[in-house]
Scaffold this active site. Structure first.
Site, PDB file in Angstrom:
ATOM      1  N   GLN A  28      12.306  32.345  46.055  1.00 52.70           N
ATOM      2  CA  GLN A  28      12.493  33.436  45.117  1.00 52.70           C
ATOM      3  C   GLN A  28      12.501  34.785  45.845  1.00 52.70           C
ATOM      4  O   GLN A  28      12.731  35.812  45.220  1.00 52.70           O
ATOM      5  CB  GLN A  28      11.359  33.451  44.089  1.00 52.70           C
ATOM      6  CG  GLN A  28      11.322  32.222  43.201  1.00 52.70           C
ATOM      7  CD  GLN A  28      10.050  32.137  42.378  1.00 52.70           C
ATOM      8  OE1 GLN A  28       9.279  31.199  42.527  1.00 52.70           O
ATOM      9  NE2 GLN A  28       9.817  33.094  41.489  1.00 52.70           N
ATOM     10  N   PHE A  51       9.297  28.994  39.407  1.00 58.45           N
ATOM     11  CA  PHE A  51       8.116  29.231  38.556  1.00 58.45           C
ATOM     12  C   PHE A  51       7.027  30.040  39.264  1.00 58.45           C
ATOM     13  O   PHE A  51       5.867  29.988  38.871  1.00 58.45           O
ATOM     14  CB  PHE A  51       7.534  27.893  38.046  1.00 58.45           C
ATOM     15  CG  PHE A  51       8.564  26.924  37.546  1.00 58.45           C
ATOM     16  CD1 PHE A  51       9.352  27.245  36.450  1.00 58.45           C
ATOM     17  CD2 PHE A  51       8.775  25.707  38.179  1.00 58.45           C
ATOM     18  CE1 PHE A  51      10.326  26.369  35.993  1.00 58.45           C
ATOM     19  CE2 PHE A  51       9.747  24.819  37.727  1.00 58.45           C
ATOM     20  CZ  PHE A  51      10.524  25.157  36.630  1.00 58.45           C
ATOM     21  N   GLU A  58       7.731  31.965  45.825  1.00 58.76           N
ATOM     22  CA  GLU A  58       7.695  33.379  46.189  1.00 58.76           C
ATOM     23  C   GLU A  58       7.055  33.432  47.576  1.00 58.76           C
ATOM     24  O   GLU A  58       7.728  33.213  48.566  1.00 58.76           O
ATOM     25  CB  GLU A  58       6.914  34.136  45.115  1.00 58.76           C
ATOM     26  CG  GLU A  58       7.217  35.613  45.094  1.00 58.76           C
ATOM     27  CD  GLU A  58       6.479  36.362  43.986  1.00 58.76           C
ATOM     28  OE1 GLU A  58       6.280  35.794  42.904  1.00 58.76           O
ATOM     29  OE2 GLU A  58       6.107  37.515  44.227  1.00 58.76           O
ATOM     30  N   ARG A  61      -2.921  41.554  36.801  1.00 54.61           N
ATOM     31  CA  ARG A  61      -2.161  41.238  35.588  1.00 54.61           C
ATOM     32  C   ARG A  61      -3.022  40.462  34.582  1.00 54.61           C
ATOM     33  O   ARG A  61      -2.844  40.601  33.375  1.00 54.61           O
ATOM     34  CB  ARG A  61      -0.865  40.496  35.905  1.00 54.61           C
ATOM     35  CG  ARG A  61       0.097  40.468  34.719  1.00 54.61           C
ATOM     36  CD  ARG A  61       1.486  39.960  35.076  1.00 54.61           C
ATOM     37  NE  ARG A  61       2.389  41.015  35.505  1.00 54.61           N
ATOM     38  CZ  ARG A  61       3.162  41.740  34.677  1.00 54.61           C
ATOM     39  NH1 ARG A  61       3.135  41.527  33.375  1.00 54.61           N
ATOM     40  NH2 ARG A  61       3.960  42.668  35.149  1.00 54.61           N
ATOM     41  N   ARG A 120       4.488  31.699  36.870  1.00 54.44           N
ATOM     42  CA  ARG A 120       5.007  32.202  35.594  1.00 54.44           C
ATOM     43  C   ARG A 120       3.918  32.796  34.684  1.00 54.44           C
ATOM     44  O   ARG A 120       3.068  32.070  34.162  1.00 54.44           O
ATOM     45  CB  ARG A 120       5.700  31.050  34.881  1.00 54.44           C
ATOM     46  CG  ARG A 120       6.702  31.477  33.827  1.00 54.44           C
ATOM     47  CD  ARG A 120       7.397  30.242  33.290  1.00 54.44           C
ATOM     48  NE  ARG A 120       8.550  30.549  32.486  1.00 54.44           N
ATOM     49  CZ  ARG A 120       9.383  29.619  32.017  1.00 54.44           C
ATOM     50  NH1 ARG A 120       9.194  28.349  32.303  1.00 54.44           N
ATOM     51  NH2 ARG A 120      10.419  29.959  31.286  1.00 54.44           N
ATOM     52  N   PHE A 178       1.842  35.102  35.947  1.00 52.02           N
ATOM     53  CA  PHE A 178       1.205  35.861  37.029  1.00 52.02           C
ATOM     54  C   PHE A 178      -0.178  36.365  36.631  1.00 52.02           C
ATOM     55  O   PHE A 178      -0.502  37.538  36.793  1.00 52.02           O
ATOM     56  CB  PHE A 178       2.125  37.044  37.378  1.00 52.02           C
ATOM     57  CG  PHE A 178       2.003  37.547  38.802  1.00 52.02           C
ATOM     58  CD1 PHE A 178       2.388  36.759  39.870  1.00 52.02           C
ATOM     59  CD2 PHE A 178       1.533  38.826  39.062  1.00 52.02           C
ATOM     60  CE1 PHE A 178       2.309  37.243  41.180  1.00 52.02           C
ATOM     61  CE2 PHE A 178       1.448  39.316  40.366  1.00 52.02           C
ATOM     62  CZ  PHE A 178       1.839  38.514  41.425  1.00 52.02           C
ATOM     63  N   THR A 225       3.693  45.492  38.623  1.00 52.57           N
ATOM     64  CA  THR A 225       2.656  46.517  38.620  1.00 52.57           C
ATOM     65  C   THR A 225       2.503  47.146  40.007  1.00 52.57           C
ATOM     66  O   THR A 225       1.848  48.174  40.149  1.00 52.57           O
ATOM     67  CB  THR A 225       1.306  45.952  38.133  1.00 52.57           C
ATOM     68  OG1 THR A 225       0.963  44.823  38.934  1.00 52.57           O
ATOM     69  CG2 THR A 225       1.408  45.518  36.692  1.00 52.57           C
ATOM     70  N   ALA A 278       8.194  38.365  37.979  1.00 52.41           N
ATOM     71  CA  ALA A 278       7.768  39.318  36.949  1.00 52.41           C
ATOM     72  C   ALA A 278       8.804  39.422  35.832  1.00 52.41           C
ATOM     73  O   ALA A 278       8.891  40.472  35.183  1.00 52.41           O
ATOM     74  CB  ALA A 278       7.475  40.692  37.560  1.00 52.41           C
ATOM     75  N   GLU A 293       8.868  35.053  31.658  1.00 52.25           N
ATOM     76  CA  GLU A 293       7.456  34.682  31.545  1.00 52.25           C
ATOM     77  C   GLU A 293       6.872  34.718  30.135  1.00 52.25           C
ATOM     78  O   GLU A 293       6.078  33.839  29.786  1.00 52.25           O
ATOM     79  CB  GLU A 293       6.608  35.605  32.443  1.00 52.25           C
ATOM     80  CG  GLU A 293       6.866  35.426  33.919  1.00 52.25           C
ATOM     81  CD  GLU A 293       6.311  36.589  34.717  1.00 52.25           C
ATOM     82  OE1 GLU A 293       6.798  37.717  34.549  1.00 52.25           O
ATOM     83  OE2 GLU A 293       5.374  36.367  35.501  1.00 52.25           O
TER      84      GLU A 293
END
Lengths: 158, 770
Positions: B209, B240, B244, B322, B354, B356, B453, B522, B724
């Site tokens: 990702q 998902f 990342e 988050r 997903r 986060f 964020t 995100a 998400e």
């Protein structure tokens, strides 16, 4: 390492000869020796269904089947559903119409399972489809669409 | 109420087009990295780790049998890394290969490079590694007891003095409960193929990702400049959040192998290794106290989110922030303190998944609603509505004012369409008649903040070429993992040029075309990349308009693009014709585009600002039946109403909503991660870790898009992010199970823990027995 075996596999109507180690699975034989990469390796332990192919018309998990076991039997993979230039199989067309996938990785296995599920007569109701398709995992959760696609394909094929 | 949004008429945007690779998927012709024809001489990597031990110095590392195994070309350890031995996203604390010590069971100590994957895997088993075992912290409780140093400093949101208010209140609630983690179980496991290029270059195909992060990780590991490494990803078989930061180690090992052997090297993880070696959703213990009035409206909340982060920081800062940002869900907390601890444990480093952290945070909010309602014997939906954000009660615990609140409308509509009140009576009647089976019903809201964020990540780039036959080449920084980003962005570009989307060639994401990208995460993919691609196309279009105005001697306002043609005054030409003529006039037909989300600010140190561009809203109503003798549970019916603003593609959005719900339902019901006391993951295969299958999906599943006038925030065609938020719709299943158990002992809150496996349900049922 055991001595290599020379075997002949009938895949999608074509006889293919290959020399493999006796413990090579049907999935590895298809993917790594015959360049048929439509069947996917999801878990390699018979739990996810992404490698589903047909042997003599019945669905099997290619990752739990030795290539040498199916010598002389008719093997069909997702590539065999649509010989080049042919129209999509009704199950493929229904998956396309109903958005029955997201990432697509489980899709070939879902489709091979669905073709057999319909042929077995295990697609007479949504409840039955849900049960007989439950061996094919879809992490994206496209199940409602998969069930709808199998239902429609069953009607088209009956 | 949000302001009315002006509708823009569109031809392609808003159509329910199929996924960009739909025809390839149904034929098994979509090429994933493991399907690519391997270049001649490709070698394979298998990672190796210590069979026992979760923490301690490596005292013996005998790899002689590994090296001697037939087919092995090289065995790599930390000393073989020419540059920096780190695959962390930021903090520098994730060794690619363990260096002297291991910090969790399954940590990679060496990597075998062999002629075949089979040989590499067999050889990897022959290592003799011994660890001088130290006391390991496996659970949150271990970390708290042992006082291990947190992976990151604690953080807090605070308004007023909730402690004082709670101490003085007559109506209080308190609890401590666990929320489980989650394995991504992307059907396509982690995979990377590294191909050495001339002059020290490295091309890495990675299922990721975040191609840019892979590029940076590989470059610093090989000690080459970023420009010498290219990372490409056409598609993933699911991400998902698990591809990342977690894709980096495998890209790095493939690239290291390729550098050392000079041959292409592929790293494709075995499923068990994948589950043991890669991070998961954070599991939390949540402790809280709260006070409420007689109507069930909260007056003060004091909560602590204690997260198992694993051995390193990874993305734990953002994830846990988050969780805090969503500890309110859709509810106003007048006085509030949300504390967060990021606990270090000797387990795999937990990561993005997903939502986060958002889903875990929301569990606190819904838990409090259920607890208040069951204690006061009120309908939980009434308690929820009473606590919603509303005018004058619209400041979040982090100070942002909620200005686009539509949760009242969404919930009111779903309450009606799901027939909530009548079904509540039916559930009550059923439970009165049945001793063993008990039904539960719950309607829960979702409010989810959209934007990274970490503010600088809210940017995207795109590259668009118009060819002289009128076809278009599209590239952008977002990656395709099944969420339909590629087709959505292609629709935006087709709309801009007034052409059929089939004339837009979608191309693989690569750091060589669009650099310095943010992760596709995100839920931001289409918001950011859609805008960037639109800008790129609009720039080319502006040049064409300018050219045509001069050539045809008309005003620019008299030129428009539609249905493959360009209408110029009272004449029209094909786009191809105009492109050809513009090319002959030496007009550039290629452009980049760039977008940075406006109006967002977040000063983390001061806990001040507006971290979210907007909120996405939704609601779901679930009905379940539990068996109080076995703990078995069935979801009978689910109704969902979800807000996607003005949809870019309703078919794709519907799939995201249903799929997100199903994935969330798995997290809260069947998916249980079990680590043994030695820190070994016991549930490292799909045989023991159960994700939902076709028969787990509610038989009666009714999903609708909320009839939105469009996002009040100026997003791409006024759409809203959808990746998400729907996952959290599944909280209604957990609340419905709670409701069913609560029927056993009116006036009490069931001590149900997540996931609500049959075992967890039985425990809660037993605790509620008279």
């Amino acid at each position: 390492m055991s001595k290599p075996l020379k075997i002949k596999l009938h895949v999608n109507g074509v006889a293919r000869e290959l020399v493999i180690e006796p413990r090579v699975t049907l999935l590895d034989a298809l993917r790594e020796h015959l360049n048929l990469t439509g069947s996917k390796k999801g878990c390699d332990q018979g739990q996810c269904g992404a490698c589903t192919v047909h042997v003599d018309g019945e669905r099997v998990l290619a990752c739990l089947t030795l290539a040498a076991q199916v010598e002389g039997r008719e093997i069909t993979t997702v590539e065999g559903l649509t010989p080049d230039g042919a129209e999509l199989h009704p199950v493929q067309a229904a998956f396309l119409k109903h958005d029955a996938f997201q990432c697509g990785y489980c899709t070939p296995g879902q489709i091979m399972s669905a073709v057999a599920c319909i042929r077995e007569g295990h697609a007479s109701s949504d409840a039955e489809i849900r049960e007989y398709m439950s061996g094919n995992l879809c992490r994206c959760g496209a199940y409602p669409h998969i069930v709808a696609a199998v239902r429609e394909a069953r009607e088209a094929l009956s | 109420m949000p302001a009315k949004v002006k509708r823009i008429a569109t031809d392609t945007v808003g159509l329910a087009l199929a996924h960009d690779s739909a025809e390839l998927h149904v034929q098994g012709k979509a090429v994933y990295i493991d399907d690519m024809r391997e270049p001649e001489g490709t070698l394979h990597v298998a990672p190796g780790y210590a069979a026992l031990g979760a923490k301690g110095r490596i005292t013996v590392c005998d790899l002689s049998a590994v090296r001697a195994f037939p087919g092995v070309v090289a065995v790599l350890t930390a000393g073989d890394i020419p540059g920096i031995n780190d695959c962390s996203p930021a903090m520098g604390d994730d060794p690619i290969l363990a260096d002297g010590e291991i910090l969790f069971h399954g940590q990679v100590v060496f990597a075998v490079i062999a002629e075949t994957r089979d040989a590499a895997r067999r050889a990897a088993r022959l290592a003799k590694i011994e660890i001088a075992g130290e006391l390991a912290a496996i659970t949150v409780e271990d970390a708290l007891e042992q006082g291990t140093e947190d992976v990151l400093p604690p953080y807090e949101f605070r308004r007023g003095d909730p402690g004082k208010l709670i101490a003085a209140s007559k109506s209080t609630i308190s609890d401590s409960f666990h929320v489980g983690g989650q394995e991504h179980f992307y059907l396509e496991g982690q995979v990377a193929l590294a191909v050495p290029e001339e002059a020290g270059g490295m091309l890495v195909y990675s299922s990721t990702q975040h191609p840019t992060e892979m590029q940076h990780c590989v470059a610093k590991m090989l000690k080459v400049a970023d420009a010498f490494v290219t990372c490409e990803c056409r598609r993933m078989g699911g991400g998902f959040g698990g591809k990342e930061s977690q894709a980096a180690q495998w890209a790095a090992l493939a690239a290291l192998g390729a550098r050392i052997t000079g041959r292409p090297v592929k790293c494709r993880l075995d499923r068990d290794d994948d589950m043991i070696m890669t991070g998961k959703r954070h599991d939390l213990r949540i402790d809280y106290r709260a006070a409420h009035d007689r109507t069930g409206r909260l007056t003060a909340v004091d909560a602590a989110l204690l997260a198992r982060c694993g051995y390193s920081a990874d993305l734990s800062l953002g994830v846990n922030d988050r969780a805090m940002f969503h500890a309110d869900n859709a509810y106003y907390y007048p006085a509030v303190r949300i504390k967060s601890r990021r606990l270090r444990t000797n387990t795999v480093s937990n990561t993005a998944f997903r939502g986060f952290g958002g889903p875990q945070g929301m569990m606190l909010a819904e838990r409090m609603m259920d607890q208040i309602a069951h204690r006061l014997e009120l309908d939980p939906l009434d308690v929820r509505k009473r606590n919603f954000y509303a005018p004058g009660r619209d400041r979040t615990p982090y100070g942002m004012k909620v200005v686009d609140n539509i949760i009242h409308d969404v919930v009111a509509e779903l309450e009606k369409t799901s027939d909530y009140r009548a079904r509540r009576e039916a559930v009550r009647a059923f439970n009165a008649k049945n001793q063993v089976l008990k039904k539960g019903l719950a309607l829960t809201p979702v409010k989810f903040g959209i934007s990274f964020t970490l503010i600088h990540l809210n940017q995207a780039g795109a590259l668009v070429h118009l060819y002289t036959d009128g076809s278009v080449h599209l590239n952008h920084g977002g990656t395709e993992m099944g969420q339909g980003l590629y087709i959505k962005v292609a629709q935006v570009v087709a709309e801009e040029f007034g052409i059929d989307p089939e004339r837009v060639k979608i191309t693989a994401t690569t750091t060589g075309k669009v650099p310095n990208t943010s992760p596709t995460a995100a839920s931001s993919g289409s918001d950011l990349n859609g805008m960037a691609a639109q800008e790129a196309a609009a720039r080319i279009k502006a040049r064409l308009v300018d050219f045509a105005a001069r050539e045809w001697k008309v005003k620019p306002a008299q030129i428009r693009f539609a249905k493959g043609r360009v209408i110029i005054g009272n004449q029209s030409v094909t786009l191809a014709e105009l492109a050809r003529r513009a090319h002959q006039a030496r007009i550039q037909l290629s452009s980049t585009g760039f977008y940075a989300t406006p109006g967002i600010t977040w000063d983390r140190d001061k806990v001040k600002g507006k971290p979210f561009f907007y909120f996405a809203y939704g609601a779901s109503c679930s009905e379940v039946t539990i068996d109080t003798l076995t703990g078995e549970m069935r979801v009978d019916r689910v109704d969902i109403l979800h807000d996607v603003g003005r949809s870019l593609n309703p078919a794709i959005d519907l799939g995201q909503i249903e799929g997100g719900f199903v994935q969330g339902m798995g997290w809260l019901t069947t998916e249980e991660l079990v680590f043994d006391t030695q820190g070994r993951l016991s549930t490292h295969a799909p045989s023991t870790y159960k994700i939902p299958c076709a028969s787990d999906v509610p038989e009666d599943f009714r999903v609708k898009l909320f009839a939105s006038a469009g996002n009040p925030a100026s997003t791409i065609y006024r759409s809203k992010a959808v990746g998400e938020p729907p996952l959290m719709l599944a909280l209604s299943v957990f609340s419905a199970i709670t409701d069913a158990i609560a029927s056993l002992k009116p006036g009490c809150m069931p001590p149900l823990e997540a996931p609500a496996t049959p075992e967890a349900i039985m425990k809660a049922v037993k605790a509620m027995s008279p």
